[in-house]
Design a protein around this motif. Structure first.
Motif, PDB file in Angstrom:
ATOM      1  N   ILE A   2      47.126  33.061  24.666  1.00 38.24           N
ATOM      2  CA  ILE A   2      45.690  33.235  24.918  1.00 38.24           C
ATOM      3  C   ILE A   2      45.464  34.631  25.508  1.00 38.24           C
ATOM      4  O   ILE A   2      45.991  34.964  26.565  1.00 38.24           O
ATOM      5  CB  ILE A   2      45.160  32.162  25.895  1.00 38.24           C
ATOM      6  N   ASP A   4      43.139  36.175  27.175  1.00 40.56           N
ATOM      7  CA  ASP A   4      41.932  36.116  27.996  1.00 40.56           C
ATOM      8  C   ASP A   4      41.956  37.219  29.059  1.00 40.56           C
ATOM      9  O   ASP A   4      42.831  38.089  29.064  1.00 40.56           O
ATOM     10  CB  ASP A   4      41.789  34.732  28.632  1.00 40.56           C
ATOM     11  N   TYR A   5      40.991  37.144  29.961  1.00 46.96           N
ATOM     12  CA  TYR A   5      40.884  38.190  30.993  1.00 46.96           C
ATOM     13  C   TYR A   5      42.089  38.167  31.939  1.00 46.96           C
ATOM     14  O   TYR A   5      42.511  39.210  32.442  1.00 46.96           O
ATOM     15  CB  TYR A   5      39.570  38.018  31.767  1.00 46.96           C
TER      16      TYR A   5
END
Length: 259
Positions: A2, A4-5
């Motif tokens: 993933i 993501d941030y």
């Protein structure tokens, strides 16, 4: 995987040693997302790849997230207080060879302002400012010493006439002022802090940090100061727990390490 941030923060730390966890997340994430969108890059993973291979993009990113906004004599009334109250007090306490650190100095406006302010009290050759910033690009710009008209608006007229030369639409600061400042790269969240300073100036920088990161930096500044030394912060900042750290408040933007 993933992308993501959270992934992005880890990758940025390994690339730059900048800990994005120390910055207010909503504010910083919005800034970064805007920058990524500007380059029409889709996804944090693609942006990280681009940062690893494109030096220009990488330098733009570092400059963008370290938020370099500065000007000479920012908030003039606070500099007036420095001139009339703080500098005379420090000279009385420590003599004229003051140890001064301009932290997160950006493009040099602040350390050069300090030199000019001190020049009213101390011979230029006795002035030495240690100036640091995280961003190598702004340090290079600071060493060049070229500024636009808006940047120098707050400089008192006599100092403007004495220490600036107009070159086209820019203003160049005098070499005799530049010679009094020693620039270095420094990460406030990671690197060791110098010690025994009589005055530390760090203004309008920590507003972007989380409360925990701010607290850590203020405590480190406290330990960096000599007894009787002062910390000068920005008008948008205040140290809520200054007593807990050990400071005494001299005004809303000056804090003293007691003797």
């Amino acid at each position: 995987m993933i992308y993501d941030y959270e992934y992005f923060k880890k990758e940025i730390y390994s690339l730059t040693t900048i800990d994005l966890n120390a910055y207010k997340e909503k504010q910083m994430k919005r800034r970064i997302d805007t920058l990524i969108a500007k380059h029409k890059i889709v996804g944090y993973d693609k942006y990280v790849q681009a940062l690893k291979t494109d030096r220009e993009l990488f330098e733009e990113f570092v400059g963008y997230i370290t938020i370099n906004v500065s000007e000479f004599y920012r908030n003039p009334e606070q500099w007036k207080y420095l001139d009339e109250t703080v500098i005379p007090e420090l000279i009385q306490r420590f003599g004229k060879n003051l140890k001064i650190w301009s932290a997160a100095c950006s493009t040099g406006d602040e350390p050069y302002s300090l030199v000019m302010a001190l020049s009213r009290h101390v011979p230029l050759q006795q002035i030495h400012i240690y100036a640091t910033d995280l961003d190598k690009q702004v340090i290079a710009k600071a060493k060049t010493g070229l500024y636009n008209e808006k940047s120098i608006e707050g400089v008192p007229e006599d100092l403007k006439k004495k220490y600036f030369t107009k070159i086209g639409s820019s203003y160049k600061i005098a070499d005799e002022i530049k010679a009094r400042v020693d620039f270095h790269q420094h990460n406030l969240l990671k690197d060791a802090y110098p010690t025994e300073y009589h005055l530390i100036v760090c203004r309008n920088v920590l507003i972007y940090f989380t409360e925990e990161a701010k607290d850590e930096v203020f405590r480190k500044y406290y330990h960096s100061l000599a007894k009787g030394g002062m910390l000068f912060i920005g008008s948008t900042e205040q140290i809520m727990n200054y007593r807990d750290i050990g400071f005494e408040r001299k005004s809303s933007f000056y804090y003293v390490k007691p003797l």
